[in-house]
Design a protein around this motif. Structure first.
Motif, mmCIF file in Angstrom:
data_model
loop_
_atom_site.group_PDB
_atom_site.id
_atom_site.type_symbol
_atom_site.label_atom_id
_atom_site.label_comp_id
_atom_site.label_asym_id
_atom_site.label_seq_id
_atom_site.Cartn_x
_atom_site.Cartn_y
_atom_site.Cartn_z
ATOM 1 N N LEU A 105 0.821 -1.213 0.000
ATOM 2 C CA LEU A 105 0.000 0.000 0.000
ATOM 3 C C LEU A 105 0.851 1.258 0.000
ATOM 4 N N TYR A 106 1.950 1.267 0.731
ATOM 5 C CA TYR A 106 2.832 2.431 0.732
ATOM 6 C C TYR A 106 3.429 2.672 -0.652
ATOM 7 N N ILE A 107 3.848 1.598 -1.325
ATOM 8 C CA ILE A 107 4.421 1.742 -2.663
ATOM 9 C C ILE A 107 3.394 2.352 -3.615
ATOM 10 N N LEU A 108 2.176 1.812 -3.597
ATOM 11 C CA LEU A 108 1.131 2.331 -4.484
ATOM 12 C C LEU A 108 0.757 3.755 -4.109
ATOM 13 N N ARG A 109 0.634 4.048 -2.820
ATOM 14 C CA ARG A 109 0.285 5.399 -2.378
ATOM 15 C C ARG A 109 1.306 6.412 -2.879
ATOM 16 N N ILE A 110 2.598 6.090 -2.730
ATOM 17 C CA ILE A 110 3.660 7.006 -3.150
ATOM 18 C C ILE A 110 3.605 7.223 -4.656
ATOM 19 N N TRP A 111 3.437 6.138 -5.405
ATOM 20 C CA TRP A 111 3.448 6.282 -6.864
ATOM 21 C C TRP A 111 2.281 7.148 -7.334
ATOM 22 N N PHE A 112 1.081 6.879 -6.823
ATOM 23 C CA PHE A 112 -0.074 7.664 -7.246
ATOM 24 C C PHE A 112 0.030 9.118 -6.802
ATOM 25 N N LYS A 113 0.638 9.355 -5.656
ATOM 26 C CA LYS A 113 0.788 10.724 -5.172
ATOM 27 C C LYS A 113 1.788 11.514 -6.009
ATOM 28 N N GLU A 114 2.837 10.839 -6.489
ATOM 29 C CA GLU A 114 3.904 11.545 -7.194
ATOM 30 C C GLU A 114 3.567 11.841 -8.653
ATOM 31 N N GLN A 115 2.633 11.127 -9.243
ATOM 32 C CA GLN A 115 2.368 11.317 -10.674
ATOM 33 C C GLN A 115 1.828 12.696 -11.041
ATOM 34 N N PRO A 116 0.869 13.278 -10.256
ATOM 35 C CA PRO A 116 0.370 14.602 -10.637
ATOM 36 C C PRO A 116 1.463 15.663 -10.700
ATOM 37 N N ALA A 117 2.531 15.489 -9.909
ATOM 38 C CA ALA A 117 3.620 16.463 -9.912
ATOM 39 C C ALA A 117 4.326 16.513 -11.266
ATOM 40 N N ARG A 118 4.142 15.461 -12.069
ATOM 41 C CA ARG A 118 4.762 15.424 -13.388
ATOM 42 C C ARG A 118 3.999 16.286 -14.393
ATOM 43 N N GLY A 119 2.761 16.663 -14.037
ATOM 44 C CA GLY A 119 2.012 17.598 -14.866
ATOM 45 C C GLY A 119 1.207 16.969 -15.986
ATOM 46 N N ASP A 120 1.210 15.641 -16.143
ATOM 47 C CA ASP A 120 0.472 15.021 -17.241
ATOM 48 C C ASP A 120 -0.439 13.899 -16.737
ATOM 49 N N ALA A 121 -0.935 14.028 -15.508
ATOM 50 C CA ALA A 121 -1.753 12.979 -14.909
ATOM 51 C C ALA A 121 -3.085 12.843 -15.641
ATOM 52 N N THR A 122 -3.455 11.621 -15.927
ATOM 53 C CA THR A 122 -4.737 11.321 -16.555
ATOM 54 C C THR A 122 -5.320 10.078 -15.896
ATOM 55 N N GLY A 123 -6.533 9.723 -16.284
ATOM 56 C CA GLY A 123 -7.151 8.483 -15.833
ATOM 57 C C GLY A 123 -7.211 8.348 -14.324
ATOM 58 N N TRP A 124 -6.872 7.157 -13.826
ATOM 59 C CA TRP A 124 -6.990 6.875 -12.401
ATOM 60 C C TRP A 124 -6.043 7.718 -11.558
ATOM 61 N N VAL A 125 -4.890 8.053 -12.105
ATOM 62 C CA VAL A 125 -3.979 8.935 -11.360
ATOM 63 C C VAL A 125 -4.664 10.263 -11.089
ATOM 64 N N ALA A 126 -5.279 10.834 -12.111
ATOM 65 C CA ALA A 126 -5.989 12.100 -11.937
ATOM 66 C C ALA A 126 -7.221 11.913 -11.057
ATOM 67 N N ALA A 127 -7.922 10.785 -11.219
ATOM 68 C CA ALA A 127 -9.144 10.540 -10.451
ATOM 69 C C ALA A 127 -8.869 10.510 -8.959
ATOM 70 N N LEU A 128 -7.781 9.837 -8.554
ATOM 71 C CA LEU A 128 -7.472 9.726 -7.132
ATOM 72 C C LEU A 128 -6.971 11.037 -6.545
ATOM 73 N N ASN A 129 -6.711 12.004 -7.386
ATOM 74 C CA ASN A 129 -6.314 13.331 -6.907
ATOM 75 C C ASN A 129 -7.378 14.375 -7.226
ATOM 76 N N ASP A 130 -8.571 13.909 -7.589
ATOM 77 C CA ASP A 130 -9.693 14.786 -7.881
ATOM 78 C C ASP A 130 -10.720 14.629 -6.766
ATOM 79 N N ALA A 131 -10.931 15.667 -5.974
ATOM 80 C CA ALA A 131 -11.767 15.549 -4.773
ATOM 81 C C ALA A 131 -13.195 15.096 -5.071
ATOM 82 N N PRO A 132 -13.913 15.669 -6.059
ATOM 83 C CA PRO A 132 -15.284 15.221 -6.300
ATOM 84 C C PRO A 132 -15.382 13.753 -6.719
ATOM 85 N N VAL A 133 -14.526 13.330 -7.661
ATOM 86 C CA VAL A 133 -14.582 11.936 -8.124
ATOM 87 C C VAL A 133 -14.162 10.993 -7.001
ATOM 88 N N THR A 134 -13.151 11.378 -6.236
ATOM 89 C CA THR A 134 -12.717 10.537 -5.117
ATOM 90 C C THR A 134 -13.832 10.394 -4.084
#
Length: 311
Positions: A183-212
């Motif tokens: 869980l820590y590995i997955l949490r870190i990976w999903f958290k770090e992807q938006p910082a790259r500026g091209d997050a889409t799909g589930w990466v973006a969804a898990l960082n989108d408050a309404p969809v989450t």
């Protein structure tokens, strides 16, 4: 449960396996491709090279984490030119993964520099594979210098200590720590992807408050009589904008995802419990056992009773 915890709990099956391995140079170990499994290595001491089947070698140092969410193969070695000197191993290998708790494995070479690696593997159920996991790359590398990640480091240290020195309670502690590490590995990976500026799909969804918020509602109570309007209210949006936003990020409309998750949850219950079909139907939102059976067969291609007998 939150979405990530729920996905791991439903998808993972069996007991995770692990080993604490000490290699003395020269050495090379091939980790076989194992469909339906996920595996990781953490470099605890020394350094080595990751040799992917395709691509350039990657140097790994203390604290680096390598994660294979779909069990893709690769080789670890003390040198980028080294070919594997040991037979390919996977979760069924008796020496490296023969038990989820074991004494440390010591593979001696010619007395060269020592590399200590923490290895682990998880068995996943392809029939319950969540699209969130399918979006992950074949290999994830979390360098030790990419941000610290103190929780991950603590879990690694605890797991390494239990494997190196088993004590009373280790048999219960290790599987829990392996799940925590995953869980820590997955949490870190999903958290770090938006910082790259091209997050889409589930990466973006898990960082989108309404969809989450809507996903948490579905996963928190899949049996509730959800409608698009009710899920939109959970998300704090009006119905049409919510439906468009959810479908854009998740890849399917809200009620389609709700049905798929209900059937995935039901499949897990059929495989892991003796609960009557009527009870499972109620848990996933069906008042009629007949309607539940029809929905389940549409999703899984077989009636729930036959699915349970095959498991």
């Amino acid at each position: 449960m939150d979405v990530l915890s729920d996905v791991v709990a439903v998808t993972r099956t069996g007991r995770p396996r692990s080993a604490h391995v000490r290699w003395h140079a020269p050495w090379g170990q091939e980790f076989a491709s194992v469909p339906g499994a996920a595996g990781f290595q953490v470099i605890l001491q020394g350094s080595c090279w990751l040799l992917p089947p395709d691509g350039e070698p990657v140097q790994l140092g203390p604290g680096d984490v390598v994660f294979r969410p779909r069990g893709s193969g690769h080789t670890l070695a003390d040198s980028p030119e080294r070919l594997a000197t040991a037979p390919a191993c996977g979760p069924g290998d008796h020496e490296l993964y023969g038990a989820y708790v074991s004494d440390s494995v010591d593979r001696r070479g010619d007395g060269g520099p020592v590399t200590v690696v923490l290895c682990g593997a998880y068995q996943l159920d392809p029939a319950r594979a969540h699209p969130l996991l399918l979006t992950l790359p074949d290999l994830i590398h979390l360098p030790a210098d990419s941000g610290g990640h103190p929780e991950l480091r603590s879990a690694v240290a605890l797991l390494a200590a239990e494997l190196e020195n088993p004590r009373l309670g280790t048999d219960a502690v290790v599987p829990a720590l392996l799940d925590t590490l995953l869980l820590y590995i997955l949490r870190i990976w999903f958290k770090e992807q938006p910082a790259r500026g091209d997050a889409t799909g589930w990466v973006a969804a898990l960082n989108d408050a309404p969809v989450t918020a809507a996903l948490h509602a579905i996963h928190g109570d899949p049996g509730a009589p959800w409608t698009v309007a009710k899920l939109a209210a959970e998300a704090g949006l009006s119905r049409a904008p919510f439906a468009r936003r959810f479908a854009m990020l998740i890849g399917q409309p809200p009620l389609s995802y709700l049905t798929w998750w209900r059937m995935t949850t039901a499949a897990g219950l059929l495989r892991t419990s003796d609960a009557p079909l009527r009870s499972i139907a109620t848990q996933v939102g069906y008042t009629s056992e007949f309607a539940f059976a029809n929905a389940f067969k549409r999703t899984h291609g077989t009636p729930p009773g036959a699915y349970r007998r095959k498991g």
